[in-house]
Write a protein that holds these residues in place. Structure first.
Motif, PDB file in Angstrom:
ATOM      1  N   ALA A 139       0.842  -1.207   0.000  1.00 49.59           N
ATOM      2  CA  ALA A 139       0.000   0.000   0.000  1.00 49.59           C
ATOM      3  C   ALA A 139       0.875   1.254   0.000  1.00 49.59           C
ATOM      4  N   LEU A 140       1.985   1.199   0.737  1.00 55.35           N
ATOM      5  CA  LEU A 140       2.898   2.346   0.824  1.00 55.35           C
ATOM      6  C   LEU A 140       3.514   2.650  -0.546  1.00 55.35           C
ATOM      7  N   LYS A 141       3.882   1.597  -1.300  1.00 55.03           N
ATOM      8  CA  LYS A 141       4.466   1.765  -2.632  1.00 55.03           C
ATOM      9  C   LYS A 141       3.458   2.419  -3.584  1.00 55.03           C
ATOM     10  N   VAL A 142       2.183   1.956  -3.503  1.00 51.10           N
ATOM     11  CA  VAL A 142       1.138   2.517  -4.365  1.00 51.10           C
ATOM     12  C   VAL A 142       0.929   3.985  -4.019  1.00 51.10           C
ATOM     13  N   LYS A 143       0.853   4.296  -2.717  1.00 48.43           N
ATOM     14  CA  LYS A 143       0.667   5.685  -2.265  1.00 48.43           C
ATOM     15  C   LYS A 143       1.816   6.571  -2.744  1.00 48.43           C
ATOM     16  N   ASP A 144       3.051   6.084  -2.611  1.00 44.31           N
ATOM     17  CA  ASP A 144       4.223   6.872  -3.032  1.00 44.31           C
ATOM     18  C   ASP A 144       4.161   7.183  -4.523  1.00 44.31           C
ATOM     19  N   ALA A 145       3.753   6.179  -5.318  1.00 45.94           N
ATOM     20  CA  ALA A 145       3.701   6.364  -6.778  1.00 45.94           C
ATOM     21  C   ALA A 145       2.680   7.439  -7.150  1.00 45.94           C
ATOM     22  N   ILE A 146       1.528   7.446  -6.465  1.00 49.84           N
ATOM     23  CA  ILE A 146       0.481   8.437  -6.764  1.00 49.84           C
ATOM     24  C   ILE A 146       0.924   9.830  -6.302  1.00 49.84           C
ATOM     25  N   VAL A 147       1.450   9.903  -5.089  1.00 52.43           N
ATOM     26  CA  VAL A 147       1.868  11.187  -4.519  1.00 52.43           C
ATOM     27  C   VAL A 147       2.982  11.810  -5.360  1.00 52.43           C
ATOM     28  N   ASP A 148       3.959  10.984  -5.772  1.00 52.10           N
ATOM     29  CA  ASP A 148       5.077  11.509  -6.570  1.00 52.10           C
ATOM     30  C   ASP A 148       4.589  12.038  -7.919  1.00 52.10           C
ATOM     31  N   LYS A 149       3.580  11.388  -8.474  1.00 45.86           N
ATOM     32  CA  LYS A 149       3.048  11.816  -9.767  1.00 45.86           C
ATOM     33  C   LYS A 149       2.355  13.184  -9.646  1.00 45.86           C
ATOM     34  N   LEU A 150       1.707  13.436  -8.507  1.00 49.70           N
ATOM     35  CA  LEU A 150       0.897  14.640  -8.348  1.00 49.70           C
ATOM     36  C   LEU A 150       1.625  15.773  -7.624  1.00 49.70           C
ATOM     37  N   ARG A 151       2.831  15.501  -7.127  1.00 50.74           N
ATOM     38  CA  ARG A 151       3.561  16.534  -6.385  1.00 50.74           C
ATOM     39  C   ARG A 151       3.839  17.739  -7.294  1.00 50.74           C
ATOM     40  N   THR A 152       3.509  18.939  -6.813  1.00 52.43           N
ATOM     41  CA  THR A 152       3.721  20.159  -7.616  1.00 52.43           C
ATOM     42  C   THR A 152       5.132  20.698  -7.391  1.00 52.43           C
TER      43      THR A 152
END
Length: 743
Positions: free
Chosen positions: A112-125
């Motif tokens: 779950a942490l890996k999935v969260k990191d991938a989404i957050v990194d994609k959306l980080r401004t």
């Protein structure tokens, strides 16, 4: 994005087939079943409709992407490649659920942490703004399932599980989830019965889950119409106009459904604490005009619809998890069967049970059974048509007999109620199995023989059966108008299903054979005892019953402990003490509830002293003494018997010792073992014996051997045979007893 999506709908195990039928009716196509889920394809309108209208599903998952993965980096890359800006704002919130393992992911939290990191990194401004985690009410719920090297990445459109309709804020001890209740109703044929204007009654309604789900089906109310927050509410792909159209349609259907004359839907619940929570749930669901809940016992259940219409009786009886539940549950199921036969002729019935063996004890056949799961518990739904020839009896009925029964039933139905004799509240003998009838015959024979003796002796508590028939390994004691049953644990060589069936046969026979009400039968299971297990609390009812023997009154507690506070096998010893106690100083060691002290006081003892380590039992002893008007000159001492004897210098004329086999109480030093320590115990006690005094020593350790050297120091006479009354003569090993005096 494509106009069609791959959807997964999850559900409780066992509902996949029903959910597939429901989903097909709501527009899902290309359906395939999986364990606890189905999948298919649909457009967005159908996805919304499934969220709103599925009575059986838990979650609606819309697949965003499938990809192969061999390790954690593949997982990160596959998730990161999705255009997450189409789904979530950079300052939004998300929650991730991960299931499955393999491909280097053995921990779901890590996945779950890996999935969260991938989404957050994609959306980080560029300014560092990024989504945060909110596990309770996120803007976006993401689900990833890992299945044999393939990752299935989905959005959860439902949000909270669809079974959480919002009306059930209060629930009972063992609640049935709303979607499981709906599935049971559908399998039981309620949609058909409701469409025909039929009635519905639940004799054990708890907080009303069956009732509310049934009314929502009958009134065409979407199960999640009242939900305000969804998994798609803050999703950037959400189409509000489409959702509003579907929601308005559902509102119109509900208004039309509720405008119809309400069906007769009633619930009855024995526990008064659940009545108001149940009514509150009904009110929250907006169904107070359709559903009424009343307090009522199963034994008096009788549905009386306004227009005398027939319908469905549905219930989820308790399954039983505590020691001693077998009797109350057996009689509950028997009562249910009797009420169906007597008050629900020509109705349909659906009994959802986690104890199918008990379901067989209703005395009425099911024409169909379905397997379900309630969480991890396998359950059965028994469907019954309550017709005269469905009744199960102890004998096979011929077609001619069944025809005669039906003719008599028709005559009875035409007979005015005022001319009918009141039904007698008895269990018909024919409903006992062959083994149960044999057991009943033995009980009745024992009762006839022992009852005469007990009345003559002024005894109203005695053993009426003690494993007389090896296959029915029970000890059955009468305590005035209560029956106390102890089931001896079956040897490992005995099939547990057969042992359970025999127990049910015996329990069915007991009220009939002994002429007692079912509610006054208490069952306990007696295993091989270790330590002080027999003295440990089993329940907390704190209910005492008064019984009598030999002119004294004693208090017993039939529910809270394995033993009741009165050892029935020691009755002759207590009577001997009563006869010999006049003018004597009496000492009762390991006194338990001091019943022997009460007898000594009744016999005119100059004083009694009772010693025990347990404050609970000494309080009980105090109540026994005061119940008979004895308080002065009757001393109660709390302490370890061995230490008490070592520190005491008094003399006693009559001493009684009935020690436990083994004791390791926290309040004593070391461990007491009757075989190892009885010589030291007797030496200490006889040192306190006045000249000419008598000591009675007994114990119930089957392998006990009295030390052979005691004969050389004391006068020792075994009197075991003289201390057995007629109710224990079959069990000569129940205890051993000796009369000991100084030489």
């Amino acid at each position: 994005m494509s106009d069609r999506y791959e959807l997964f709908l999850t559900c409780p195990k066992g509902l996949e087939g029903l959910l597939a039928e429901e989903a097909a009716g709501l527009g899902l196509e290309d359906i395939r079943e999986h364990t606890s889920a189905i999948r298919g394809s649909a457009d967005m309108e159908t996805a919304y409709r499934l969220c709103l209208w599925s009575r059986l599903g838990n979650r609606v998952l819309m697949v965003l992407k499938r990809f192969a993965m061999g390790n954690a980096d593949d997982l990160y890359d596959g998730v990161n490649e999705v255009d997450w800006q189409d789904h979530l704002l950079p300052d939004g919130t998300l929650a991730v659920e991960f299931s499955g393992h393999g491909s280097g992911i053995d921990n779901t939290h890590f996945g779950a942490l890996k999935v969260k990191d991938a989404i957050v990194d994609k959306l980080r401004t560029a300014e560092g703004e990024r989504p945060s985690v909110d596990k309770l009410n996120p803007d976006l719920r993401v689900h990833l399932r890992l299945d044999r090297g393939e990752a299935i990445l989905s959005l959860d459109l439902s949000g909270h599980s669809l079974h959480q309709r919002g009306y059930r804020l209060q629930q009972g001890a063992a609640p049935l989830k709303e979607n499981l209740a709906a599935a049971v109703l559908i399998r039981a044929g309620w949609p058909r019965i409701a469409a025909q204007g039929g009635a519905l009654a639940d004799p054990m309604c708890g907080v009303g889950t069956f009732l509310v789900e049934a009314a929502m089906i009958a009134a065409d109310i979407a199960p999640n119409l009242r939900r305000t927050r969804w998994g798609f509410s803050a999703w950037l792909g959400h189409v509000p106009a489409l959702w509003r159209k579907l929601h308005d349609e559902a509102l119109a259907r509900a208004e039309a459904g509720l405008a119809k004359p309400p069906l007769w839907i009633r619930g009855y619940e024995a526990d008064p604490r659940l009545i108001q929570p149940g009514r509150n749930n009904v009110e929250r669901a907006g169904l107070s005009d359709w559903i009424k809940i009343y307090q009522g016992e199963v034994a008096t259940f009788e549905p009386r619809p306004d227009q005398n219409q027939k319908g469905l009786v549905i219930c989820n009886p308790p399954y039983g998890e505590r020691l001693g539940d077998e009797a109350s549950l057996l009689y509950l199921y028997q009562n249910l069967g009797e009420r169906l036969r007597q008050a629900c002729l020509n109705w349909e019935a659906a009994v959802f049970t986690g104890a199918p063996d008990l379901g067989k004890r209703m005395g009425i056949r099911s024409h169909k059974q379905y397997a379900f799961w309630n969480g991890a518990l396998p359950c059965k739904l028994l469907l019954i048509k309550v017709l005269p020839d469905q009744f199960v009896t102890g004998e096979r009925r011929t077609p001619e007999q069944r025809q005669a029964d039906a003719a008599q039933a028709a005559i009875d139905a035409e007979t005015p109620t005022r001319n009918k004799p009141a039904p007698e509240p008895v269990i018909e003998q024919a409903r006992l199995s062959e083994g149960g009838q044999m057991f009943a015959n033995r009980l009745q024979k024992n009762l006839k023989q022992l009852g005469k003796w007990a009345r003559r002796e002024g005894v109203d508590c005695y053993r009426v059966y003690d494993a007389d028939m090896p296959e029915y390994a029970l000890a059955i004691d009468l305590y005035h108008d209560w029956v106390h049953v102890q089931e001896y644990a079956a040897p490992k060589s005995i099939d547990p299903d057969k042992a359970q069936a025999r127990l049910f046969d015996a329990l069915a026979a007991i009220p009939q054979a002994l002429g007692v009400d079912k509610s006054r039968v208490i069952v306990k299971r007696r295993e091989r005892q270790s330590g002080t297990r027999q003295y440990e609390r089993q329940s907390t009812e704190g209910k005492f019953t008064e019984v009598s023997e030999g002119g004294v009154k004693l208090l017993v507690n039939l529910t809270d402990y394995l033993d009741t506070g009165l050892f029935l096998d020691h009755r002759p010893m207590r009577m001997r003490i009563q006869r010999e106690a006049a003018g004597k100083r009496f000492l009762n060691l390991f006194c338990y509830t001091a019943t022997a002290s009460v007898h000594a006081a009744k016999g005119g003892a100059r004083s009694t002293t009772s010693v025990d380590l347990s404050k609970t039992y000494l309080d009980w002893a105090r109540r026994n003494l005061s119940l008979n008007g004895f308080s002065d000159k009757n001393r109660l001492e709390q302490g370890d018997v061995m230490a008490w004897l070592q520190g005491n210098r008094e003399e006693f004329d009559l001493i009684f010792i009935d020690p436990p086999t083994f004791s390791n109480s926290k309040r004593m030093e070391g461990v007491f073992d009757v075989q190892r320590d009885h010589v030291q115990l007797l030496d200490l006690a006889i040192a306190r014996l006045a000249p000419g005094g008598v000591l009675y020593f007994s114990n119930n350790f089957r392998k006990f051997q009295l030390d052979g050297h005691l004969d050389s120091r004391y006068q020792v006479e075994e009197i075991s045979g003289q201390t057995l009354d007629p109710d224990f003569v079959r069990n000569t090993r129940i205890h051993r007893a000796w009369k000991i005096q100084a030489k």
